[in-house]
Design a protein around this motif. Structure first.
Motif, PDB file in Angstrom:
ATOM      1  N   SER A   2       0.832  -1.194   0.000  1.00 26.83           N
ATOM      2  CA  SER A   2       0.000   0.000   0.000  1.00 26.83           C
ATOM      3  C   SER A   2       0.872   1.252   0.000  1.00 26.83           C
ATOM      4  N   ILE A   3       0.365   2.310  -0.622  1.00 22.71           N
ATOM      5  CA  ILE A   3       1.071   3.592  -0.668  1.00 22.71           C
ATOM      6  C   ILE A   3       0.769   4.358   0.617  1.00 22.71           C
ATOM      7  N   ILE A   4       1.814   4.738   1.338  1.00 26.47           N
ATOM      8  CA  ILE A   4       1.585   5.491   2.578  1.00 26.47           C
ATOM      9  C   ILE A   4       1.873   6.981   2.406  1.00 26.47           C
ATOM     10  N   LEU A   5       2.662   7.325   1.382  1.00 27.44           N
ATOM     11  CA  LEU A   5       2.985   8.736   1.130  1.00 27.44           C
ATOM     12  C   LEU A   5       3.022   8.960  -0.374  1.00 27.44           C
ATOM     13  N   GLU A   6       2.319   9.998  -0.811  1.00 22.75           N
ATOM     14  CA  GLU A   6       2.280  10.307  -2.240  1.00 22.75           C
ATOM     15  C   GLU A   6       2.304  11.816  -2.431  1.00 22.75           C
ATOM     16  N   THR A   7       3.108  12.268  -3.385  1.00 20.38           N
ATOM     17  CA  THR A   7       3.108  13.687  -3.747  1.00 20.38           C
ATOM     18  C   THR A   7       2.655  13.819  -5.199  1.00 20.38           C
ATOM     19  N   LYS A   8       1.964  14.919  -5.464  1.00 19.21           N
ATOM     20  CA  LYS A   8       1.493  15.197  -6.814  1.00 19.21           C
ATOM     21  C   LYS A   8       1.917  16.601  -7.222  1.00 19.21           C
ATOM     22  N   SER A   9       2.889  16.639  -8.130  1.00 20.03           N
ATOM     23  CA  SER A   9       3.327  17.900  -8.748  1.00 20.03           C
ATOM     24  C   SER A   9       3.758  18.954  -7.723  1.00 20.03           C
ATOM     25  N   ILE A  10       4.534  18.530  -6.723  1.00 20.46           N
ATOM     26  CA  ILE A  10       4.948  19.519  -5.726  1.00 20.46           C
ATOM     27  C   ILE A  10       6.094  20.378  -6.273  1.00 20.46           C
ATOM     28  N   LYS A  11       5.985  21.666  -5.950  1.00 17.80           N
ATOM     29  CA  LYS A  11       6.987  22.640  -6.368  1.00 17.80           C
ATOM     30  C   LYS A  11       7.429  23.454  -5.159  1.00 17.80           C
ATOM     31  N   LYS A  12       8.697  23.853  -5.187  1.00 18.27           N
ATOM     32  CA  LYS A  12       9.221  24.714  -4.124  1.00 18.27           C
ATOM     33  C   LYS A  12      10.307  25.612  -4.707  1.00 18.27           C
ATOM     34  N   SER A  13      10.186  26.914  -4.461  1.00 19.00           N
ATOM     35  CA  SER A  13      11.164  27.879  -4.960  1.00 19.00           C
ATOM     36  C   SER A  13      11.599  28.793  -3.832  1.00 19.00           C
ATOM     37  N   PHE A  14      12.756  29.406  -4.007  1.00 24.16           N
ATOM     38  CA  PHE A  14      13.271  30.384  -3.067  1.00 24.16           C
ATOM     39  C   PHE A  14      13.704  31.623  -3.835  1.00 24.16           C
ATOM     40  N   VAL A  15      13.591  32.771  -3.171  1.00 30.49           N
ATOM     41  CA  VAL A  15      14.043  34.015  -3.780  1.00 30.49           C
ATOM     42  C   VAL A  15      15.434  34.334  -3.267  1.00 30.49           C
ATOM     43  N   SER A  16      16.361  34.553  -4.181  1.00 35.55           N
ATOM     44  CA  SER A  16      17.730  34.925  -3.838  1.00 35.55           C
ATOM     45  C   SER A  16      18.070  36.208  -4.581  1.00 35.55           C
ATOM     46  N   GLY A  17      18.094  37.309  -3.828  1.00 33.66           N
ATOM     47  CA  GLY A  17      18.294  38.597  -4.483  1.00 33.66           C
ATOM     48  C   GLY A  17      17.106  38.910  -5.375  1.00 33.66           C
ATOM     49  N   GLN A  18      17.381  39.075  -6.671  1.00 31.47           N
ATOM     50  CA  GLN A  18      16.307  39.346  -7.628  1.00 31.47           C
ATOM     51  C   GLN A  18      15.942  38.102  -8.430  1.00 31.47           C
ATOM     52  N   ARG A  19      16.502  36.970  -8.032  1.00 31.68           N
ATOM     53  CA  ARG A  19      16.234  35.730  -8.765  1.00 31.68           C
ATOM     54  C   ARG A  19      15.332  34.809  -7.966  1.00 31.68           C
ATOM     55  N   THR A  20      14.495  34.069  -8.652  1.00 28.36           N
ATOM     56  CA  THR A  20      13.707  33.007  -8.056  1.00 28.36           C
ATOM     57  C   THR A  20      14.318  31.676  -8.478  1.00 28.36           C
ATOM     58  N   ILE A  21      14.729  30.899  -7.496  1.00 31.59           N
ATOM     59  CA  ILE A  21      15.393  29.627  -7.772  1.00 31.59           C
ATOM     60  C   ILE A  21      14.421  28.490  -7.468  1.00 31.59           C
ATOM     61  N   THR A  22      14.136  27.693  -8.476  1.00 28.50           N
ATOM     62  CA  THR A  22      13.236  26.554  -8.303  1.00 28.50           C
ATOM     63  C   THR A  22      14.036  25.350  -7.819  1.00 28.50           C
ATOM     64  N   ILE A  23      13.706  24.863  -6.625  1.00 25.93           N
ATOM     65  CA  ILE A  23      14.414  23.726  -6.034  1.00 25.93           C
ATOM     66  C   ILE A  23      13.729  22.410  -6.389  1.00 25.93           C
ATOM     67  N   LEU A  24      12.409  22.407  -6.316  1.00 25.52           N
ATOM     68  CA  LEU A  24      11.615  21.222  -6.659  1.00 25.52           C
ATOM     69  C   LEU A  24      10.609  21.643  -7.723  1.00 25.52           C
ATOM     70  N   ASN A  25      10.578  20.908  -8.826  1.00 20.62           N
ATOM     71  CA  ASN A  25       9.808  21.374  -9.978  1.00 20.62           C
ATOM     72  C   ASN A  25       8.797  20.323 -10.445  1.00 20.62           C
ATOM     73  N   GLY A  26       7.749  20.148  -9.640  1.00 15.82           N
ATOM     74  CA  GLY A  26       6.663  19.258 -10.049  1.00 15.82           C
ATOM     75  C   GLY A  26       6.937  17.790  -9.785  1.00 15.82           C
ATOM     76  N   LEU A  27       7.312  17.464  -8.542  1.00 12.96           N
ATOM     77  CA  LEU A  27       7.703  16.082  -8.224  1.00 12.96           C
ATOM     78  C   LEU A  27       6.493  15.219  -7.894  1.00 12.96           C
ATOM     79  N   ASN A  28       6.504  14.025  -8.473  1.00 10.51           N
ATOM     80  CA  ASN A  28       5.503  13.000  -8.176  1.00 10.51           C
ATOM     81  C   ASN A  28       6.222  11.807  -7.557  1.00 10.51           C
TER      82      ASN A  28
END
Length: 224
Positions: A2-28
């Protein structure tokens, strides 16, 4: 399984100065009960960020997470804290033991937080992780790195969690001690069907797991 943990299209970004850095880009991701899964990637690739999200310690910018068949919402921090304390065990690179407490007291901490201290179970876990009960009254300052990490693993197992998340659990150990620790985790995985997610730089550690996921450029690739 059985699946106990599932992610659907998770994204995470951080702002560094004037740039947005994408760390996680749609993970399943799907984690099945009884699996031991390694997550690899170079330093800065986002492994710790991913583990924080999988451990419900931080919220993704986008996407959904399902844990034990329930969709996670982030509006109620008390409910999130309950889920973490009851169903997720954490093992950290730097052990995070409390120096003023002895070994058995450190192991008992999660059950004490839940107001259900259980010394008998703590002693059983001490045996399970390969430390004899003669260590129960020792203090962290008297233990080796490998012994400290075994205590940390026992503590993570104290509430019989659905999932144990380990962030670089062998990074501070030499190669021999690292292999011993992961062998212990693997034995626990086999004997109790405990589910583990382990972030690691070590191919030796990763190769002892059921699956290896590589995090690079914000995406995950599974090793065949």
């Amino acid at each position: 399984m059985s699946i106990i943990l599932e992610t659907k299209s998770i994204k995470k970004s951080f702002v560094s100065g004037q740039r947005t850095i994408t760390i996680l880009n749609g993970l399943n991701i799907e984690i099945r009960k009884g699996e031991m899964v390694a997550i690899m990637g170079v330093s800065g690739s986002g492994k710790s960020t991913l583990l924080h999200i999988l451990g419900l310690l931080s919220e993704p910018d986008e996407g959904e997470i399902y844990f034990l068949d329930s969709k996670i919402t982030y509006k109620n921090e008390n409910k999130l804290a309950f889920i973490r304390n009851r169903y997720i065990g954490f093992v950290f690179q730097f052990y995070s033991l409390i120096g003023e407490l002895n070994v058995v007291q450190n192991i008992m901490l999660p059950s004490m937080i839940n107001n259900k201290p259980d010394k008998k179970k703590a002693l059983e876990l001490l045996e399970l992780v390969g430390l004899g009960t003669e260590k129960k009254d020792k203090y962290p300052s008297t233990l080796s790195g490998g012994e400290l990490q075994r205590v940390a693993i026992a503590r993570a197992l104290m509430v019989s969690p659905a999932l144990v998340i380990a962030d670089e659990p062998t990074a501070n150990l030499d190669k021999a001690a690292s292999i011993d620790i992961v062998k212990t985790m693997r034995e626990i995985n086999h004997s109790t069907n405990q589910t583990f997610i382990i972030a690691t730089h070590s191919e030796d550690v990763a190769n002892m797991c059921d699956r290896i996921l590589f995090l690079s450029g914000g995406l995950l690739h599974e090793k065949n």
